[in-house]
Design a protein around this motif. Structure first.
Motif, PDB file in Angstrom:
ATOM      1  N   THR A 170       0.846  -1.193   0.000  1.00 37.59           N
ATOM      2  CA  THR A 170       0.000   0.000   0.000  1.00 37.59           C
ATOM      3  C   THR A 170       0.881   1.242   0.000  1.00 37.59           C
ATOM      4  OG1 THR A 170      -0.123  -0.016   2.422  1.00 37.59           O
ATOM      5  CG2 THR A 170      -1.901  -1.113   1.213  1.00 37.59           C
ATOM      6  N   ARG A 171       0.273   2.336  -0.421  1.00 34.13           N
ATOM      7  CA  ARG A 171       0.995   3.609  -0.508  1.00 34.13           C
ATOM      8  C   ARG A 171       0.434   4.594   0.510  1.00 34.13           C
ATOM      9  NH1 ARG A 171       1.139   7.499  -5.871  1.00 34.13           N
ATOM     10  NH2 ARG A 171       2.883   8.847  -5.257  1.00 34.13           N
ATOM     11  N   THR A 172       1.310   5.146   1.316  1.00 34.47           N
ATOM     12  CA  THR A 172       0.927   6.185   2.268  1.00 34.47           C
ATOM     13  C   THR A 172       1.773   7.409   1.969  1.00 34.47           C
ATOM     14  OG1 THR A 172       0.428   4.527   3.960  1.00 34.47           O
ATOM     15  CG2 THR A 172       0.682   6.814   4.691  1.00 34.47           C
ATOM     16  N   LYS A 177       4.752   0.457   0.909  1.00 30.36           N
ATOM     17  CA  LYS A 177       5.149  -0.475   1.960  1.00 30.36           C
ATOM     18  C   LYS A 177       4.546  -1.850   1.692  1.00 30.36           C
ATOM     19  CE  LYS A 177       5.001  -0.964   7.034  1.00 30.36           C
ATOM     20  NZ  LYS A 177       4.405  -2.325   7.083  1.00 30.36           N
ATOM     21  N   GLY A 178       5.363  -2.898   1.752  1.00 33.60           N
ATOM     22  CA  GLY A 178       4.847  -4.259   1.625  1.00 33.60           C
ATOM     23  C   GLY A 178       3.925  -4.577   2.786  1.00 33.60           C
ATOM     24  N   THR A 179       2.797  -5.257   2.505  1.00 35.68           N
ATOM     25  CA  THR A 179       1.794  -5.473   3.551  1.00 35.68           C
ATOM     26  C   THR A 179       1.335  -6.929   3.642  1.00 35.68           C
ATOM     27  OG1 THR A 179       0.120  -4.717   1.953  1.00 35.68           O
ATOM     28  CG2 THR A 179       0.908  -3.112   3.566  1.00 35.68           C
ATOM     29  N   LEU A 180       2.212  -7.864   3.320  1.00 37.47           N
ATOM     30  CA  LEU A 180       1.846  -9.273   3.456  1.00 37.47           C
ATOM     31  C   LEU A 180       1.735  -9.699   4.917  1.00 37.47           C
ATOM     32  CD1 LEU A 180       4.111 -10.873   0.695  1.00 37.47           C
ATOM     33  CD2 LEU A 180       1.628 -10.592   0.624  1.00 37.47           C
ATOM     34  N   THR A 332      -2.063  -5.489  -9.608  1.00 38.39           N
ATOM     35  CA  THR A 332      -0.959  -5.394  -8.664  1.00 38.39           C
ATOM     36  C   THR A 332      -0.752  -3.935  -8.258  1.00 38.39           C
ATOM     37  OG1 THR A 332       0.496  -5.363 -10.600  1.00 38.39           O
ATOM     38  CG2 THR A 332       0.234  -7.465  -9.447  1.00 38.39           C
ATOM     39  N   PRO A 333      -0.048  -3.676  -7.164  1.00 37.06           N
ATOM     40  CA  PRO A 333       0.170  -2.298  -6.712  1.00 37.06           C
ATOM     41  C   PRO A 333       0.662  -1.395  -7.838  1.00 37.06           C
ATOM     42  CG  PRO A 333       0.904  -3.808  -5.028  1.00 37.06           C
ATOM     43  CD  PRO A 333       0.548  -4.657  -6.222  1.00 37.06           C
ATOM     44  N   ASN A 334       0.071  -0.207  -7.904  1.00 37.88           N
ATOM     45  CA  ASN A 334       0.292   0.686  -9.033  1.00 37.88           C
ATOM     46  C   ASN A 334       1.551   1.533  -8.850  1.00 37.88           C
ATOM     47  OD1 ASN A 334      -0.398   1.641 -11.514  1.00 37.88           O
ATOM     48  ND2 ASN A 334      -2.006   3.014 -10.806  1.00 37.88           N
ATOM     49  N   SER A 335       2.675   0.834  -8.684  1.00 43.34           N
ATOM     50  CA  SER A 335       3.965   1.492  -8.518  1.00 43.34           C
ATOM     51  C   SER A 335       4.831   1.242  -9.735  1.00 43.34           C
ATOM     52  CB  SER A 335       4.683   0.936  -7.279  1.00 43.34           C
ATOM     53  OG  SER A 335       6.061   1.259  -7.303  1.00 43.34           O
ATOM     54  N   THR A 372       9.033  -3.671   0.408  1.00 43.28           N
ATOM     55  CA  THR A 372       9.192  -2.251   0.758  1.00 43.28           C
ATOM     56  C   THR A 372      10.513  -1.708   0.237  1.00 43.28           C
ATOM     57  OG1 THR A 372       7.863  -2.550   2.768  1.00 43.28           O
ATOM     58  CG2 THR A 372       9.305  -0.620   2.677  1.00 43.28           C
ATOM     59  N   LYS A 373      11.570  -2.466   0.415  1.00 41.96           N
ATOM     60  CA  LYS A 373      12.895  -2.018  -0.033  1.00 41.96           C
ATOM     61  C   LYS A 373      12.933  -1.841  -1.542  1.00 41.96           C
ATOM     62  CE  LYS A 373      17.804  -3.321   0.119  1.00 41.96           C
ATOM     63  NZ  LYS A 373      18.786  -4.333   0.598  1.00 41.96           N
ATOM     64  N   THR A 374      12.343  -2.774  -2.285  1.00 44.32           N
ATOM     65  CA  THR A 374      12.365  -2.681  -3.760  1.00 44.32           C
ATOM     66  C   THR A 374      11.502  -1.527  -4.247  1.00 44.32           C
ATOM     67  OG1 THR A 374      12.700  -5.077  -3.941  1.00 44.32           O
ATOM     68  CG2 THR A 374      11.918  -3.923  -5.906  1.00 44.32           C
ATOM     69  N   LEU A 375      10.317  -1.353  -3.665  1.00 48.50           N
ATOM     70  CA  LEU A 375       9.433  -0.277  -4.102  1.00 48.50           C
ATOM     71  C   LEU A 375       9.999   1.099  -3.772  1.00 48.50           C
ATOM     72  CD1 LEU A 375       5.887  -1.671  -3.210  1.00 48.50           C
ATOM     73  CD2 LEU A 375       7.039  -1.637  -5.432  1.00 48.50           C
ATOM     74  N   GLY A 376      10.885   1.159  -2.787  1.00 50.30           N
ATOM     75  CA  GLY A 376      11.471   2.432  -2.413  1.00 50.30           C
ATOM     76  C   GLY A 376      12.806   2.719  -3.061  1.00 50.30           C
TER      77      GLY A 376
END
Length: 377
Positions: A170-172, A177-180, A332-335, A372-376
């Protein structure tokens, strides 16, 4: 893109478009999916880009982030955007702007062996998670597998997580942030674990290793989760199953509401560098309009881009089941970094860990940290 539609469909469209748009000449070029990301990004940065491009629905965020994709938000009403499938429309919309226009969709359904269901006394497909588990347990007798569900079928897991109100990430604010490791996501994984245990699917591979259509074709598997087109491969492998394969939407938590499903498919985008923006929009409008959406759905067994057009595929049981599920479709998450997550895919590793006895909460935390690390990055 190669194999998105048949040559016959393209010919029909070209002929019709030429009659109704005499001032526009079409030059359709077919591309391979392999390596297309780099090719599209380069085209968007050029001064001589194609006028319209087909892109995977989950790729729109990546391309929009790189720049060069036209904002088509002011066109959505004209294109009946309020009726678009959410799993196609959502990925095409970034920060409130619509860059991708939904073209076609496909999603997974339950493909089942009618004979094995009849032998187990099951007269109608289940419509809830509870009934699905109960029926699968009945089917899981002797040499019959109630379901063949590989341990790393993460698109299916995503649907179960969405059913519970969770998500993969999810995106805040501006951070992902990964939310599994949320309670909701853990509940989705627990349902996957219970369902997977009612068959003999491998815990450390996905539906391609071995190809699940080949496993089902042996005749001792009652169910698989697949796009309906997989039935054709099954019948080619074992012609004796022809006419004995059925389809139903993935059940949801409650009767009357199909389960959430990952929506795959394609959007159409217009590069800002296009020299023919008005003509490009006419192509998009035609391809996404009633006539060619209906033609393509029937030709390709796709789900049309709008919920109101689902009736176009009611004559095809597999596609009808797919269309019923598509109304609950998500993506999938829109990142723009999600493609990098899939490259290493900690979700698959997490699933195998849980199915082989690791603590679900700890495994989920490890996977979430990796996401989280990859998305950031």
């Amino acid at each position: 893109m190669k194999d998105s539609v048949t040559d016959a469909f393209l010919h029909r469209f070209e002929q019709d478009f030429a009659k109704t748009h005499k001032d526009i000449d079409l030059d359709i070029q077919i591309q391979e999916w392999d390596g297309i990301g780099e090719k599209v990004t380069a085209a968007l940065a050029s001064k001589d880009a194609p006028d319209v491009m087909e892109v995977g629905n989950t790729q729109v965020a990546q391309y929009a982030a790189s720049g060069g994709v036209e904002d088509l938000t002011d066109r959505t009403e004209d294109l009946s955007g309020a009726d678009w499938l959410p799993g196609l429309a959502g990925p095409g919309k970034i920060d409130g702007k619509q860059y991708g226009i939904p073209w076609y969709a496909a999603n997974r359904v339950v493909v089942y062996n009618k004979d094995l269901f009849a032998q187990a006394g099951i007269t109608a497909p289940p419509t809830t998670h509870a009934a699905w588990l109960a029926d699968t347990a009945k089917l899981n007798k002797g040499a019959t597998q109630g379901i063949y569900l590989p341990g790393q079928n993460w698109y299916t897991l995503a649907g179960f997580i969405w059913d519970e109100g969770g998500d993969l990430a999810t995106r805040t604010g501006g951070s992902w942030k990964g939310t599994l490791d949320t309670p909701q996501a853990l509940a989705g994984m627990d349902f996957y674990r219970r369902l997977q245990a009612l068959g003999k699917g491998p815990k450390d591979s996905d539906e391609a290793k071995p190809p699940q259509a080949e496993v089902f074709a042996k005749g001792d598997v009652a169910q698989i989760i697949s796009v309906p087109g997989g039935a054709k491969l099954i019948e080619e492998t074992n012609p004796a199953l022809k006419g004995k394969i059925g389809f139903f939407p993935i059940p949801g938590k409650e009767a009357g509401t199909p389960g959430s499903v990952f929506t795959g498919g394609s959007d159409l985008v217009v590069p800002e560098a296009s020299a023919h923006h008005d003509a490009a929009y006419q192509v998009v409008k035609a391809l996404t309009g009633d006539k060619w959406q209906t033609d393509m759905a029937r030709t390709m067994s796709y789900v049309p881009n709008r919920t109101s057009l689902a009736k176009a595929v009611q004559g095809d049981p597999g596609t009808a089941a797919m269309a019923a599920g598509a109304a609950r479709g998500r993506a999938t998450p829109n990142s723009p970094q999600w493609a990098a997550v899939e490259a290493t895919n900690p979700i698959k590793q997490y699933m195998t860990a849980v199915l082989t006895g690791s603590d679900p909460a700890e495994a989920a935390k490890t996977a979430s940290t990796s996401i989280t690390k990859t998305l950031g990055s």
